[in-house]
Design a protein around this motif. Structure first.
Motif, PDB file in Angstrom:
ATOM      1  N   TYR A  37       0.837  -1.216   0.000  1.00 43.50           N
ATOM      2  CA  TYR A  37       0.000   0.000   0.000  1.00 43.50           C
ATOM      3  C   TYR A  37       0.864   1.256   0.000  1.00 43.50           C
ATOM      4  O   TYR A  37       0.594   2.208  -0.743  1.00 43.50           O
ATOM      5  CB  TYR A  37      -0.917  -0.024   1.217  1.00 43.50           C
ATOM      6  N   TYR A  38       1.922   1.271   0.811  1.00 37.37           N
ATOM      7  CA  TYR A  38       2.826   2.420   0.811  1.00 37.37           C
ATOM      8  C   TYR A  38       3.394   2.669  -0.584  1.00 37.37           C
ATOM      9  O   TYR A  38       3.589   3.817  -1.002  1.00 37.37           O
ATOM     10  CB  TYR A  38       4.010   2.188   1.766  1.00 37.37           C
ATOM     11  N   LEU A  39       3.682   1.568  -1.293  1.00 35.50           N
ATOM     12  CA  LEU A  39       4.285   1.683  -2.626  1.00 35.50           C
ATOM     13  C   LEU A  39       3.280   2.078  -3.700  1.00 35.50           C
ATOM     14  O   LEU A  39       3.662   2.318  -4.847  1.00 35.50           O
ATOM     15  CB  LEU A  39       4.929   0.347  -3.016  1.00 35.50           C
ATOM     16  N   GLY A  40       2.000   2.118  -3.336  1.00 30.50           N
ATOM     17  CA  GLY A  40       0.985   2.424  -4.335  1.00 30.50           C
ATOM     18  C   GLY A  40       0.516   1.207  -5.097  1.00 30.50           C
ATOM     19  O   GLY A  40      -0.043   1.334  -6.195  1.00 30.50           O
ATOM     20  N   PRO A  98       5.198  -9.804  -4.493  1.00 32.85           N
ATOM     21  CA  PRO A  98       5.806  -9.333  -5.740  1.00 32.85           C
ATOM     22  C   PRO A  98       5.190  -8.003  -6.154  1.00 32.85           C
ATOM     23  O   PRO A  98       3.981  -7.809  -6.089  1.00 32.85           O
ATOM     24  CB  PRO A  98       5.449 -10.440  -6.747  1.00 32.85           C
ATOM     25  N   THR A  99       6.043  -7.082  -6.561  1.00 31.25           N
ATOM     26  CA  THR A  99       5.583  -5.773  -7.006  1.00 31.25           C
ATOM     27  C   THR A  99       6.504  -5.325  -8.125  1.00 31.25           C
ATOM     28  O   THR A  99       7.287  -6.108  -8.657  1.00 31.25           O
ATOM     29  CB  THR A  99       5.566  -4.774  -5.835  1.00 31.25           C
ATOM     30  N   GLU A 105      13.457  -9.370 -11.752  1.00 30.48           N
ATOM     31  CA  GLU A 105      13.407  -8.488 -12.919  1.00 30.48           C
ATOM     32  C   GLU A 105      14.729  -7.749 -13.097  1.00 30.48           C
ATOM     33  O   GLU A 105      15.263  -7.642 -14.208  1.00 30.48           O
ATOM     34  CB  GLU A 105      12.247  -7.500 -12.772  1.00 30.48           C
ATOM     35  N   ILE A 106      15.255  -7.229 -11.992  1.00 27.30           N
ATOM     36  CA  ILE A 106      16.502  -6.471 -12.048  1.00 27.30           C
ATOM     37  C   ILE A 106      17.674  -7.394 -12.361  1.00 27.30           C
ATOM     38  O   ILE A 106      18.507  -7.100 -13.226  1.00 27.30           O
ATOM     39  CB  ILE A 106      16.725  -5.747 -10.719  1.00 27.30           C
ATOM     40  N   ALA A 107      17.744  -8.527 -11.671  1.00 30.90           N
ATOM     41  CA  ALA A 107      18.864  -9.443 -11.849  1.00 30.90           C
ATOM     42  C   ALA A 107      18.879 -10.031 -13.259  1.00 30.90           C
ATOM     43  O   ALA A 107      19.938 -10.084 -13.901  1.00 30.90           O
ATOM     44  CB  ALA A 107      18.800 -10.552 -10.810  1.00 30.90           C
TER      45      ALA A 107
END
Length: 281
Positions: A37-40, A98-99, A105-107
């Motif tokens: 929730y904090y992350l939107g 997962p978000t 995704e980055i790796a």
């Protein structure tokens, strides 16, 4: 209902969760869903939003900047390990839901031959994570408790990848949910001793130093959630890195750890979250 991108999939996940032993308590705030929730994000329920809104009020809105900086730190650390340190195996402990901007995704963008194992002891999180990440053999989502290092190492070797080369272990925004009586520094030390030499441990942790009163009040909110919250002083957080060789610039506010050249300035006067990367010798 969890608001995922695929309505049919999220309905199946919730239905599956209701069949788990004891059912699923969506009326109690969950720290992973509060973080979402904090992350939107969209994976949260009314109880999560109500508790998170209290923390947002206590922090005067700065908690949202802090979690965004935490995600940015995570991304920079993973890229650094993949590009500069040659790490190809990543173990994300206390991974949460997962978000956007996930470790895999980055790796995998940096190193397509990377392998990633997520670990979380929350059955709701694990079930949702497995559903969303199914299909890529390079990624696993395991249900286990980060407070049991030997069990996790055995599980990872059995289910995800052998620990026969250096690993990037991520303990990002999770140790402040491990109370002192459970010895979080000792837990980190056990991972340090179990991992292959050359492994890297990435830690971020909320610091109580700048605003101890607000942090104590936030802890009171989390006392009603599925995990307690304990901000710590800088010297306590530094103990987590004992026995590790620190990567420059050491233990610093997250926005100061190898920032991107175009990183925007902080909205607040300070960032009460510290982070660093240590290397196992």
């Amino acid at each position: 209902m969890i608001n995922g991108e695929n309505p049919a999939e999220r309905e199946r996940v919730v239905a599956d969760l209701d069949q788990l032993p004891g059912g699923s308590d969506f009326n109690r705030p969950n720290v992973a869903r509060m973080y979402d929730y904090y992350l939107g994000g969209k994976n949260h329920f009314p109880a999560d939003r109500a508790a998170a809104d209290k923390v947002i009020e206590l922090s005067k809105g700065h908690v949202r900047e802090a979690v965004l900086e935490n995600r940015a730190f995570l991304a920079r650390a993973v890229r650094h390990l993949a590009r500069e340190r040659g790490i190809r195996r990543f173990l994300d402990l206390g991974a949460g839901l997962p978000t956007q901007g996930n470790v895999h995704e980055i790796a995998l963008e940096t190193a397509p031959d990377a392998l990633v194992a997520y670990v979380d002891n929350d059955r709701v999180v694990a079930s949702h994570g497995r559903a969303l990440l199914a299909g890529d053999p390079r990624v696993r989502f395991l249900e286990a408790d980060l407070r049991r290092p030997a069990d996790i190492v055995a599980l990872v070797e059995r289910e995800a990848f052998p620990l026969d080369r250096p690993v990037g272990v991520l303990m990002v925004a999770c140790l402040h949910f491990v109370p002192d009586e459970e010895d979080p520094a000792g837990i980190v030390a056990r991972y340090r001793d179990l991992l292959p030499p050359g492994s890297h441990i990435v830690i971020s942790h909320v610091s109580s130093d700048p605003v101890p009163g607000a942090m104590a009040a936030a802890g009171g909110v989390y006392n009603h959630a599925n995990a307690p919250f304990e901000a710590r002083r800088r010297e306590e957080i530094a103990r987590f890195f004992e026995g590790l060789d620190m990567v420059e610039p050491g233990l610093v506010p997250l926005n100061e750890w190898r920032p991107d050249p175009d990183a925007p300035p902080l909205r607040g006067a300070f960032l009460p979250v510290l982070g660093g990367v240590g290397v196992c010798s």
